[in-house]
Design a protein around this motif. Structure first.
Motif, short mmCIF file in Angstrom:
data_model
loop_
_atom_site.label_atom_id
_atom_site.label_comp_id
_atom_site.label_asym_id
_atom_site.label_seq_id
_atom_site.Cartn_x
_atom_site.Cartn_y
_atom_site.Cartn_z
N PHE A 110 0.85 -1.18 0.00
CA PHE A 110 0.00 0.00 0.00
C PHE A 110 0.88 1.23 0.00
CE2 PHE A 110 -2.02 3.53 2.21
CZ PHE A 110 -3.18 3.65 1.47
N GLY A 111 0.51 2.23 -0.79
CA GLY A 111 1.27 3.46 -0.77
C GLY A 111 0.50 4.63 -1.33
N LEU A 112 0.84 5.80 -0.83
CA LEU A 112 0.28 7.05 -1.31
C LEU A 112 1.44 7.96 -1.68
CD1 LEU A 112 -2.27 7.71 1.58
CD2 LEU A 112 -2.78 6.76 -0.68
N ARG A 113 1.26 8.72 -2.76
CA ARG A 113 2.27 9.72 -3.13
C ARG A 113 1.53 11.03 -3.35
NH1 ARG A 113 5.67 8.12 -7.93
NH2 ARG A 113 3.72 8.37 -9.03
N PHE A 114 2.05 12.08 -2.76
CA PHE A 114 1.49 13.42 -2.90
C PHE A 114 2.45 14.24 -3.73
CE2 PHE A 114 -0.02 11.57 0.98
CZ PHE A 114 -1.36 11.87 0.99
N GLU A 115 1.96 14.78 -4.84
CA GLU A 115 2.81 15.56 -5.73
C GLU A 115 2.33 16.99 -5.76
OE1 GLU A 115 3.05 13.87 -9.58
OE2 GLU A 115 3.88 11.99 -8.85
N GLY A 133 -5.71 19.74 -20.95
CA GLY A 133 -5.19 18.40 -20.85
C GLY A 133 -5.90 17.57 -19.81
N GLY A 134 -6.78 18.15 -19.03
CA GLY A 134 -7.56 17.38 -18.06
C GLY A 134 -6.86 17.23 -16.73
N PRO A 135 -7.45 16.42 -15.83
CA PRO A 135 -6.96 16.32 -14.46
C PRO A 135 -5.58 15.68 -14.34
CG PRO A 135 -8.75 14.75 -14.84
CD PRO A 135 -8.64 15.63 -16.05
N GLU A 136 -5.12 14.94 -15.36
CA GLU A 136 -3.80 14.32 -15.27
C GLU A 136 -2.70 15.37 -15.20
OE1 GLU A 136 -6.76 11.96 -17.09
OE2 GLU A 136 -5.83 13.66 -18.02
N ASP A 137 -2.97 16.57 -15.69
CA ASP A 137 -1.95 17.61 -15.74
C ASP A 137 -1.88 18.44 -14.46
OD1 ASP A 137 -1.26 16.85 -18.26
OD2 ASP A 137 -2.60 18.26 -19.23
N GLY A 138 -2.67 18.10 -13.46
CA GLY A 138 -2.63 18.85 -12.21
C GLY A 138 -3.61 20.01 -12.25
N GLY A 139 -3.52 20.83 -11.24
CA GLY A 139 -4.49 21.91 -11.12
C GLY A 139 -3.80 23.24 -11.03
N THR A 140 -4.26 24.07 -10.12
CA THR A 140 -3.72 25.42 -9.99
C THR A 140 -2.36 25.38 -9.32
OG1 THR A 140 -4.84 25.71 -7.89
CG2 THR A 140 -6.02 26.44 -9.86
N ALA A 141 -1.66 26.45 -9.40
CA ALA A 141 -0.30 26.53 -8.86
C ALA A 141 -0.28 26.17 -7.39
CB ALA A 141 0.26 27.94 -9.05
N GLY A 142 0.67 25.30 -7.04
CA GLY A 142 0.88 24.96 -5.64
C GLY A 142 -0.05 23.93 -5.07
N ARG A 143 -1.09 23.53 -5.81
CA ARG A 143 -2.01 22.54 -5.27
C ARG A 143 -1.33 21.18 -5.25
NH1 ARG A 143 -7.05 21.08 -8.56
NH2 ARG A 143 -5.80 19.33 -9.19
N GLN A 144 -1.59 20.40 -4.21
CA GLN A 144 -1.03 19.06 -4.14
C GLN A 144 -2.12 18.07 -4.48
OE1 GLN A 144 0.64 18.56 -0.27
NE2 GLN A 144 2.54 19.52 -0.86
N ALA A 146 -2.93 13.81 -4.90
CA ALA A 146 -2.48 12.54 -4.37
C ALA A 146 -2.74 11.45 -5.40
CB ALA A 146 -3.24 12.24 -3.09
N GLU A 147 -1.90 10.45 -5.36
CA GLU A 147 -2.10 9.32 -6.25
C GLU A 147 -1.57 8.08 -5.57
OE1 GLU A 147 1.41 9.01 -9.36
OE2 GLU A 147 0.45 10.96 -9.41
N VAL A 148 -2.01 6.94 -6.02
CA VAL A 148 -1.56 5.67 -5.48
C VAL A 148 -0.21 5.34 -6.07
CG1 VAL A 148 -2.08 3.22 -5.30
CG2 VAL A 148 -3.93 4.89 -5.16
N VAL A 149 0.70 4.85 -5.26
CA VAL A 149 2.03 4.48 -5.70
C VAL A 149 2.03 3.00 -6.04
CG1 VAL A 149 4.43 4.25 -4.98
CG2 VAL A 149 3.09 6.17 -4.18
N ARG A 150 2.64 2.65 -7.16
CA ARG A 150 2.82 1.24 -7.51
C ARG A 150 4.00 0.70 -6.71
NH1 ARG A 150 -0.67 -0.20 -11.17
NH2 ARG A 150 -1.37 1.29 -12.71
N LEU A 151 3.80 -0.43 -6.08
CA LEU A 151 4.81 -0.98 -5.20
C LEU A 151 5.40 -2.27 -5.74
CD1 LEU A 151 3.06 -0.29 -1.82
CD2 LEU A 151 4.89 0.98 -2.91
N ASP A 152 5.55 -2.37 -7.06
CA ASP A 152 6.10 -3.58 -7.67
C ASP A 152 7.47 -3.92 -7.12
OD1 ASP A 152 3.83 -3.88 -9.19
OD2 ASP A 152 4.66 -2.78 -10.90
#
Length: 157
Positions: A110-115, A133-144, A146-152
């Protein structure tokens, strides 16, 4: 009146809340089974409290492990404090949730990554339209976000 639902910030708060809930349970009952955590945080965050020598040694980010050798875990609404051993030297740290970059429990993959996504174009903050480009490109400046981290890399063969 709100322009839309800010799913990114809602997810951000929910995932920080998950970390808070997990650490609260661990503080009360200890780590069950093989669970342990790798927590990476921004050592330059204004609310992080670590010894100067640790800040000098880890000027950008630091990963701590909560497994066998930790003491006095205290959890608050905004972060957690813990005493860890560095060599034979115990050090007290305070880590606000907003400084956390990754939270990983490899025992259950299990993992979480905050970018942090910085907006290089300095878009108008009053513009209610989402970034191109949609939500994959992030949002406004400085917003963090979160996404799930792959733990292969933690998988056992």
């Amino acid at each position: 009146m709100a322009v839309g639902i800010d799913y990114g910030n809602l997810m951000h708060r929910a995932m920080r809340g998950l970390i808070h809930n997990v650490l609260t349970d661990i503080a009360a009952h200890g780590l069950p089974g093989e669970h342990h955590f790798f927590i990476t945080f921004d050592t330059q965050h204004p609310d992080v409290e670590i010894a100067d020598w640790l800040s000098d040694r880890y000027p950008g980010e630091m990963t701590v492990v909560l497994q066998h050798r930790y003491d006095a875990l205290e959890v608050t609404e905004d972060g957690f404090s813990v005493t860890l051993s560095f060599g034979e030297s115990p050090e007290r740290l305070y880590v606000p949730y907003d400084s956390i970059k990754t939270f990983v429990d490899p025992s259950v993959e299990f993992g979480l990554r905050f970018e942090t996504h910085d907006d290089e174009d300095d878009e108008d903050e009053d513009d209610p339209r989402p970034p191109e480009g949609g939500p994959e490109d992030g949002g406004t400046a400085g917003r963090q976000d979160a996404e799930v981290v792959r733990l292969d890399s933690f998988r056992k063969p």
